[in-house]
Design a protein around this motif. Structure first.
Motif, mmCIF file in Angstrom:
data_model
loop_
_atom_site.group_PDB
_atom_site.id
_atom_site.type_symbol
_atom_site.label_atom_id
_atom_site.label_comp_id
_atom_site.label_asym_id
_atom_site.label_seq_id
_atom_site.Cartn_x
_atom_site.Cartn_y
_atom_site.Cartn_z
ATOM 1 N N LYS A 20 -10.852 13.031 -29.771
ATOM 2 C CA LYS A 20 -9.418 13.321 -29.912
ATOM 3 C C LYS A 20 -9.124 14.133 -31.233
ATOM 4 O O LYS A 20 -7.983 14.715 -31.349
ATOM 5 N N ARG A 21 -9.815 14.089 -32.098
ATOM 6 C CA ARG A 21 -9.726 15.104 -33.384
ATOM 7 C C ARG A 21 -9.299 16.472 -33.049
ATOM 8 O O ARG A 21 -8.561 17.114 -33.752
ATOM 9 N N GLN A 22 -10.400 17.038 -32.102
ATOM 10 C CA GLN A 22 -10.056 18.270 -31.694
ATOM 11 C C GLN A 22 -9.033 18.646 -30.797
ATOM 12 O O GLN A 22 -8.558 19.882 -30.714
ATOM 13 N N LEU A 23 -8.087 17.353 -30.656
ATOM 14 C CA LEU A 23 -6.947 17.682 -29.687
ATOM 15 C C LEU A 23 -5.883 17.517 -30.632
ATOM 16 O O LEU A 23 -4.525 17.542 -30.114
ATOM 17 N N GLN A 24 -5.918 17.569 -31.987
ATOM 18 C CA GLN A 24 -4.757 17.449 -32.884
ATOM 19 C C GLN A 24 -4.313 18.758 -33.565
ATOM 20 O O GLN A 24 -4.306 19.069 -34.403
ATOM 21 N N GLN A 25 -3.761 19.500 -32.543
ATOM 22 C CA GLN A 25 -3.318 20.752 -32.773
ATOM 23 C C GLN A 25 -2.360 21.239 -31.427
ATOM 24 O O GLN A 25 -2.246 20.543 -30.559
ATOM 25 N N GLU A 26 -1.702 22.416 -31.822
ATOM 26 C CA GLU A 26 -0.705 22.580 -30.448
ATOM 27 C C GLU A 26 -1.728 23.406 -29.563
ATOM 28 O O GLU A 26 -2.540 24.135 -29.593
ATOM 29 N N PHE A 27 -1.251 23.173 -28.371
ATOM 30 C CA PHE A 27 -1.580 24.078 -27.156
ATOM 31 C C PHE A 27 -0.931 24.477 -26.168
ATOM 32 O O PHE A 27 0.504 24.115 -26.163
ATOM 33 N N PHE A 28 -1.221 25.461 -25.552
ATOM 34 C CA PHE A 28 -0.366 26.610 -24.546
ATOM 35 C C PHE A 28 -0.835 26.440 -23.267
ATOM 36 O O PHE A 28 -2.247 26.546 -23.020
ATOM 37 N N CYS A 29 -0.177 26.894 -22.416
ATOM 38 C CA CYS A 29 -0.466 27.183 -21.173
ATOM 39 C C CYS A 29 -1.098 28.549 -21.022
ATOM 40 O O CYS A 29 -0.626 29.420 -21.370
#
Length: 384
Positions: A20-29
């Protein structure tokens, strides 16, 4: 979605994500560039999702079944050293394929409108790509050993093999059972019911290179007793599905002092390309027999082009219905008509006198009663 991009433009995939630590950032389509939500709950497969007010043209809700299917299909291709890309986006047609591996691959779980299916397929074809539609196995309704009920959209996914003699098939996949299922030799009983052969293969048993090669295990046989039961139902329940074709053929038979259940035994013969014509076999084949054979003298000749022209006219008048298959390139509904004429030659009713001309060798008889019709059906199949 299983893929999204971060602020650096890197593609981040949930396929093998467990940190989950790798997912603690903003993501876009990757398609619309809108910000997306990270979904890492315990009840569902981890994925990315658009916000509710999203206007992304390539966005649609996906079940865990769909997400797992995409993941396993992706792993299947990559495990066989195939170059595969998950959720590839085509900006010029504004479409996102579930998977790309030498061609766009769609794993379709839900029913979508026919027009949308045609549009998605046509857009890929404009790009010079022929998509492979893999249907979810939970769509397939098996109602007998070799009897199935197909949804209208499933028909549109009918594809053709790359064997020397092109054969048609539907390909299904179940990510829960991790199993593919091929449906081949589709012989329509009605607009929704078909006799077909089914073959199950695990991902380990099916090679990516052989998806379109089915000739080695293809079977092309329906037991006569099964088809006799189909014809019996057509005779006993002729008005179960009232439509313009049944009324039209009924009027033709009335002119011969017969009713719809008393169609000739030589009608209702399944052939390789029968699937093209949605109108039940016994109706359109009865039309052909009455129109071109029954009133004619022995040795009278007719041309295939005349049969096809008249059949096409009935299609245009919406008395007969034919199916449309966006993925089939090597056949046409005219093949079903020619197949049937060749069957009549095998039965000794016709003989071929040229490339597309036929002569009447012997005539046919119409039964007078339902009992006589059943007896004639028995004799017909005993002699085949």
């Amino acid at each position: 979605m299983l893929n999204a991009i971060n602020k650096r433009g890197e593609i981040i995939s949930m396929v093998n994500m467990n940190d989950k630590r790798q997912l603690q950032q903003e993501f876009f389509c990757p398609a619309c560039k809108e910000r997306v939500i990270v979904k890492t709950g315990s009840n569902r497969m981890w994925h990315f999702a658009h916000y509710h007010n999203s206007h992304c043209a390539s966005s649609e809700p996906e079940s865990d079944y769909h997400l797992l299917g995409k993941k396993l299909l992706y792993e299947w291709f990559t495990s066989q050293n195939q170059t595969a890309e998950l959720e590839k986006y085509f900006p010029n047609i504004k479409q996102r394929a579930d998977l790309y591996a030498n061609r766009p691959i769609e794993f379709q779980c839900s029913t979508i409108p026919d027009q949308r299916f045609f549009e998605r397929t046509k857009n890929y074809q404009k790009n010079g790509e022929k998509p492979l539609w893999i249907l979810s196995l939970n769509r397939l309704n098996r109602i007998g050993t070799n009897l199935f009920r197909l949804k209208q959209m499933d028909w549109l996914a009918l594809n053709e093999s790359m064997d020397p003699v092109s054969e048609t098939f539907l390909l299904y996949y179940c990510p829960i059972r991790d199993t593919f299922a091929y449906l081949t030799n589709l012989m329509p009983v009605s607009s929704t019911k078909v006799f077909a052969n089914i073959k199950f293969l695990t991902r380990k048993e099916l090679s990516c290179d052989n998806v379109y090669k089915i000739g080695s295990w293809l079977q092309n046989y329906i037991h006569p007793e099964h088809w006799k039961k189909v014809k019996m139902n057509w005779r006993i329940y002729p008005n179960r599905r009232k439509n313009r074709a049944s009324y039209y053929i009924h009027r033709m038979l009335l002119q011969k002092n017969r009713s719809l259940p008393l169609f000739p035994s030589e009608a209702g013969i399944p052939t390789k390309h029968s699937f093209w014509i949605e109108t039940p076999l016994y109706l359109w084949q009865t039309w052909l027999l009455i129109q071109f054979i029954l009133p004619q003298a022995k040795h009278a000749e007719f041309q295939f082009q005349d049969v096809y022209a008249q059949f096409k006219s009935l299609v245009q008048r919406r008395l007969f219905s034919v199916r449309k298959f966006p993925l089939i390139e090597n056949s046409h509904y005219s093949f079903a008509i020619m197949d049937y004429l060749h069957e009549l030659c095998q039965l000794g009713i016709l003989e071929k006198t040229g490339k597309s001309s036929f002569a009447i060798k012997k005539n046919i008889e119409l039964p007078h009663t339902l009992e006589e019709a059943m007896r004639m059906d028995d004799e017909f199949y005993q002699n085949r």
